[in-house]
Design a protein around this motif. Sequence first.
Motif, PDB file in Angstrom:
ATOM      1  N   CYS A 207      -1.444  -0.743  10.876  1.00 45.63           N
ATOM      2  CA  CYS A 207      -1.822  -0.302   9.528  1.00 45.63           C
ATOM      3  C   CYS A 207      -1.440  -1.396   8.519  1.00 45.63           C
ATOM      4  CB  CYS A 207      -1.094   1.002   9.201  1.00 45.63           C
ATOM      5  SG  CYS A 207      -1.167   1.436   7.460  1.00 45.63           S
ATOM      6  N   SER A 208      -2.404  -1.826   7.706  1.00 45.04           N
ATOM      7  CA  SER A 208      -2.118  -2.949   6.804  1.00 45.04           C
ATOM      8  C   SER A 208      -1.056  -2.588   5.762  1.00 45.04           C
ATOM      9  CB  SER A 208      -3.402  -3.445   6.145  1.00 45.04           C
ATOM     10  OG  SER A 208      -4.157  -2.364   5.684  1.00 45.04           O
ATOM     11  N   CYS A 266      -1.700   5.880   6.973  1.00 41.63           N
ATOM     12  CA  CYS A 266      -1.501   5.685   5.527  1.00 41.63           C
ATOM     13  C   CYS A 266      -2.468   6.543   4.706  1.00 41.63           C
ATOM     14  CB  CYS A 266      -1.634   4.203   5.159  1.00 41.63           C
ATOM     15  SG  CYS A 266      -3.327   3.584   5.274  1.00 41.63           S
ATOM     16  N   CYS A 271      -8.225   1.420   4.913  1.00 38.69           N
ATOM     17  CA  CYS A 271      -7.430   0.856   6.014  1.00 38.69           C
ATOM     18  C   CYS A 271      -8.197   1.104   7.316  1.00 38.69           C
ATOM     19  CB  CYS A 271      -6.042   1.493   6.065  1.00 38.69           C
ATOM     20  SG  CYS A 271      -5.059   0.924   7.469  1.00 38.69           S
ATOM     21  N   CYS A 274      -6.136   2.651  10.411  1.00 34.52           N
ATOM     22  CA  CYS A 274      -5.829   4.089  10.354  1.00 34.52           C
ATOM     23  C   CYS A 274      -7.109   4.929  10.438  1.00 34.52           C
ATOM     24  CB  CYS A 274      -5.050   4.421   9.079  1.00 34.52           C
ATOM     25  SG  CYS A 274      -3.374   3.753   9.122  1.00 34.52           S
TER      26      CYS A 274
HETATM   27 ZN   LIG Z   1      -3.280   2.401   7.264  1.00 35.82          ZN
END
Ligand SMILES: [Zn+2]
Length: 376
Positions: A207-208, A266, A271, A274
């Motif tokens: 996840c960034s 998130c 994202c 995710c």
């Molecule tokens: Zn994420």
Amino acid sequence: MNTAADIRQSDILDRCVSIDLEVDPEKAKIFAFAAVARDPDSPSLVVKGHVDAGLPRLDEFCRGFDHVVGHNILRHDLPYLAAASPRFLKLAEAPIDTLWLNPLAFPRNPYHHLVKHYQDGRLQTGHINDPEFDARLVFEVLENQLSEFRRLNERTPDALIAYHYLCCCTPNSGGFDQLFSKIRSAAVPTQSEAEEAIRRLLTGVACSAMVEQTLARLDDSSLCWPMAYALSWISVAGGDSVMPPWVRMQFREASHIVKVLRDTNCGDPACEYCRTQSDPKQALKRWFGFDDFRPEPIDEFGRPLQERIVESAMQGESLLGILPTGTGKSICYQIPALSRFDKTGALTDFFNTIRSQQSSDVFGQVLSRGRRGDCP
Ligand SMILES: [Zn+2]
């Protein structure tokens, strides 16, 4: 003929002295030790019995070498030596521990090709009380690790940038710094160079938002080695490799970092990790080959109950799902367990789930995913 890489490699090995202590754990007493140089023809120091009288010779033997190397020396040999005499504190100034390097060089199960010598962090020599044999074996292990790091540096230089930085955050890391500097032909990276490398390594596999959150925590240098182990495990995620149990025990943050990076949704639609990894339909397609969950029974919004249950479980929520017999309960826990194993290597969740299902057929079902017919 030696290649330039071989020559550079022998360079650092020639500046290392390998030590191995035999310790009586009950009395916390050294009863034998050995110190050897790289060159098998050079004299070694082996002391068995009368260790107290022999220890000053170890001090003398190690002079002239830049690095003490050993397997598990950071938490075993060096503390015992420091307790025996303060003169040995300087051996701990720039050591190289082959145990600590091993999960980075060989993240893939079974971790090391010297399997007969190597099991979960311990060198299995079959030579009890032969510290000289063990000390020589450490050079073999270190050579293998150096070769593997060189290959990795050609394939994925970002991994070496990250490891070089992360292994040199704590005090007395000059040995690791020398090793990675030689491999990379570069000085230790700056924090921002390391962060950029880690971002590139984790693109699409974490996840960034959680990557940024984790990078911000690296000011705490005690998280640097765990971060290195998390990166090395993530590099082989999706296979059958688990983090070595000794890493999970001694660096508890490592598996926590993996979980934060790969198993925390998130919720941001931007994202990509995710969005795709938390999608129950994509998980169903991936693990069982079906496009859709069973259309019945449905919840109050008309969504299939199977999908609702899988989605909640994949997000780690506590839930109670009640489905009539024959409407596909099993995938409701199989998909979240498979997904979690894939993301974090969490074997226990996976096997507990299997156990709770009390079915010996789960592997058959998983392995035959993609077969035609009703969604299980
Ligand atoms: Zn994420």
